[in-house]
Scaffold this motif. Sequence first.
Motif, mmCIF file in Angstrom:
data_model
loop_
_atom_site.group_PDB
_atom_site.id
_atom_site.type_symbol
_atom_site.label_atom_id
_atom_site.label_comp_id
_atom_site.label_asym_id
_atom_site.label_seq_id
_atom_site.Cartn_x
_atom_site.Cartn_y
_atom_site.Cartn_z
ATOM 1 N N ASN A 129 0.931 -1.250 -0.045
ATOM 2 C CA ASN A 129 0.099 0.141 0.127
ATOM 3 C C ASN A 129 0.917 1.047 -0.031
ATOM 4 O O ASN A 129 0.577 2.256 0.673
ATOM 5 C CB ASN A 129 -0.907 -0.106 1.145
ATOM 6 C CG ASN A 129 -1.897 -1.168 0.954
ATOM 7 O OD1 ASN A 129 -2.476 -1.474 0.190
ATOM 8 N ND2 ASN A 129 -2.390 -1.502 2.296
ATOM 9 N N GLY A 130 2.104 1.321 -0.793
ATOM 10 C CA GLY A 130 2.763 2.401 -0.903
ATOM 11 C C GLY A 130 3.727 2.606 0.165
ATOM 12 O O GLY A 130 4.512 3.595 0.208
ATOM 13 N N THR A 131 4.069 1.630 1.089
ATOM 14 C CA THR A 131 5.062 1.722 2.122
ATOM 15 C C THR A 131 6.098 0.712 1.873
ATOM 16 O O THR A 131 5.652 -0.553 1.913
ATOM 17 C CB THR A 131 4.473 1.718 3.354
ATOM 18 O OG1 THR A 131 3.385 2.882 3.608
ATOM 19 C CG2 THR A 131 5.340 1.730 4.572
ATOM 20 N N ALA A 132 7.280 1.011 1.806
ATOM 21 C CA ALA A 132 8.376 -0.125 1.654
ATOM 22 C C ALA A 132 8.637 -0.511 2.940
ATOM 23 O O ALA A 132 8.517 0.316 4.120
ATOM 24 C CB ALA A 132 9.719 0.597 1.063
ATOM 25 N N ARG A 133 8.812 -1.752 3.181
ATOM 26 C CA ARG A 133 9.163 -2.571 4.436
ATOM 27 C C ARG A 133 10.432 -2.993 4.399
ATOM 28 O O ARG A 133 10.825 -3.961 3.484
ATOM 29 C CB ARG A 133 8.103 -3.505 4.963
ATOM 30 C CG ARG A 133 6.668 -2.851 4.939
ATOM 31 C CD ARG A 133 5.638 -3.784 5.629
ATOM 32 N NE ARG A 133 4.325 -3.167 5.556
ATOM 33 C CZ ARG A 133 3.709 -2.427 6.380
ATOM 34 N NH1 ARG A 133 4.527 -2.053 7.180
ATOM 35 N NH2 ARG A 133 2.662 -2.317 6.168
ATOM 36 N N GLU A 134 11.211 -2.990 5.418
ATOM 37 C CA GLU A 134 12.678 -3.573 5.553
ATOM 38 C C GLU A 134 12.738 -4.150 6.976
ATOM 39 O O GLU A 134 12.250 -3.565 7.821
ATOM 40 C CB GLU A 134 13.622 -2.634 5.307
ATOM 41 C CG GLU A 134 13.804 -2.196 3.868
ATOM 42 C CD GLU A 134 14.840 -1.297 3.645
ATOM 43 O OE1 GLU A 134 15.814 -1.777 3.754
ATOM 44 O OE2 GLU A 134 14.666 -0.147 3.299
ATOM 45 N N THR A 135 13.018 -5.484 7.010
ATOM 46 C CA THR A 135 13.464 -6.179 8.468
ATOM 47 C C THR A 135 14.738 -6.433 8.382
ATOM 48 O O THR A 135 15.404 -7.267 7.285
ATOM 49 C CB THR A 135 12.327 -6.990 8.532
ATOM 50 O OG1 THR A 135 11.045 -6.345 8.649
ATOM 51 C CG2 THR A 135 12.781 -7.658 9.839
ATOM 52 N N VAL A 136 15.637 -6.303 9.448
ATOM 53 C CA VAL A 136 16.827 -7.021 9.895
ATOM 54 C C VAL A 136 16.320 -8.125 10.646
ATOM 55 O O VAL A 136 15.723 -7.987 11.548
ATOM 56 C CB VAL A 136 18.132 -6.187 10.216
ATOM 57 C CG1 VAL A 136 18.517 -5.119 9.123
ATOM 58 C CG2 VAL A 136 17.802 -5.371 11.530
ATOM 59 N N TRP A 137 17.353 -9.377 10.633
ATOM 60 C CA TRP A 137 17.062 -10.498 11.353
ATOM 61 C C TRP A 137 18.334 -11.265 11.772
ATOM 62 O O TRP A 137 19.239 -10.990 11.158
ATOM 63 C CB TRP A 137 15.899 -11.457 10.908
ATOM 64 C CG TRP A 137 16.228 -11.901 9.428
ATOM 65 C CD1 TRP A 137 16.013 -11.318 8.176
ATOM 66 C CD2 TRP A 137 17.086 -12.893 9.233
ATOM 67 N NE1 TRP A 137 16.548 -11.968 7.147
ATOM 68 C CE2 TRP A 137 17.333 -13.162 7.703
ATOM 69 C CE3 TRP A 137 17.667 -13.857 9.766
ATOM 70 C CZ2 TRP A 137 17.988 -14.016 7.040
ATOM 71 C CZ3 TRP A 137 18.633 -14.987 9.233
ATOM 72 C CH2 TRP A 137 18.677 -14.924 7.842
ATOM 73 N N SER A 138 18.300 -11.868 12.855
ATOM 74 C CA SER A 138 19.500 -12.722 13.225
ATOM 75 C C SER A 138 18.795 -13.952 13.837
ATOM 76 O O SER A 138 17.733 -13.922 14.653
ATOM 77 C CB SER A 138 20.348 -11.990 14.318
ATOM 78 O OG SER A 138 21.410 -12.602 14.487
ATOM 79 N N GLU A 139 19.383 -15.116 13.666
ATOM 80 C CA GLU A 139 18.973 -16.387 14.226
ATOM 81 C C GLU A 139 20.067 -16.826 15.226
ATOM 82 O O GLU A 139 21.358 -16.742 14.949
ATOM 83 C CB GLU A 139 18.428 -17.419 13.197
ATOM 84 C CG GLU A 139 17.632 -17.122 12.332
ATOM 85 C CD GLU A 139 17.263 -17.918 11.225
ATOM 86 O OE1 GLU A 139 17.984 -18.965 11.015
ATOM 87 O OE2 GLU A 139 16.473 -17.971 10.596
ATOM 88 N N ILE A 140 19.371 -17.822 16.298
ATOM 89 C CA ILE A 140 20.149 -18.231 17.262
ATOM 90 C C ILE A 140 19.696 -19.717 17.216
ATOM 91 O O ILE A 140 18.614 -20.130 17.306
ATOM 92 C CB ILE A 140 20.113 -17.756 18.787
ATOM 93 C CG1 ILE A 140 20.372 -16.279 18.901
ATOM 94 C CG2 ILE A 140 20.774 -18.662 19.790
ATOM 95 C CD1 ILE A 140 21.949 -15.736 18.842
ATOM 96 N N HIS A 141 20.802 -20.503 16.911
ATOM 97 C CA HIS A 141 20.329 -21.986 16.761
ATOM 98 C C HIS A 141 20.501 -22.579 17.987
ATOM 99 O O HIS A 141 21.314 -22.568 18.680
ATOM 100 C CB HIS A 141 21.151 -22.687 15.473
ATOM 101 C CG HIS A 141 20.964 -21.965 14.319
ATOM 102 N ND1 HIS A 141 21.598 -21.810 13.329
ATOM 103 C CD2 HIS A 141 19.829 -21.337 13.610
ATOM 104 C CE1 HIS A 141 21.332 -21.170 12.173
ATOM 105 N NE2 HIS A 141 20.200 -20.633 12.708
#
Length: 114
Positions: free
Chosen positions: A96-108
Amino acid sequence: MTDHDRNDDTADTADTDDRAPDNAPLRRAWHLAEQLSAAGGGEARMIVTENGYRIELAVHRDDDGTDDTGDHRAVLNALALGDRWGHTSSPPSRNNGTARETVWSEIHTDPPQE
């Protein structure tokens, strides 16, 4: 109670025990989430996965498109605390006209297979 007596709902409680080692997966995940929140100026979200934990932080952009998510170096340092990390982005046309960005990190929870 032995490890064999625990059911799946209580298996992770050992990670929060004060006697748990500092490198216990849940303890590492909470530490990463705290560091990422502090560095990124937002609230990190922790998700339980089949392999452990995934911590995500939404990247916020100003109207001119510049990133206003805290201290970039500190965000990268926080992400590097995980076993695997990256980012996702979705263009404005999909939101809807908004860019979305996410950073992520995983712990196994399991050591990587060699």
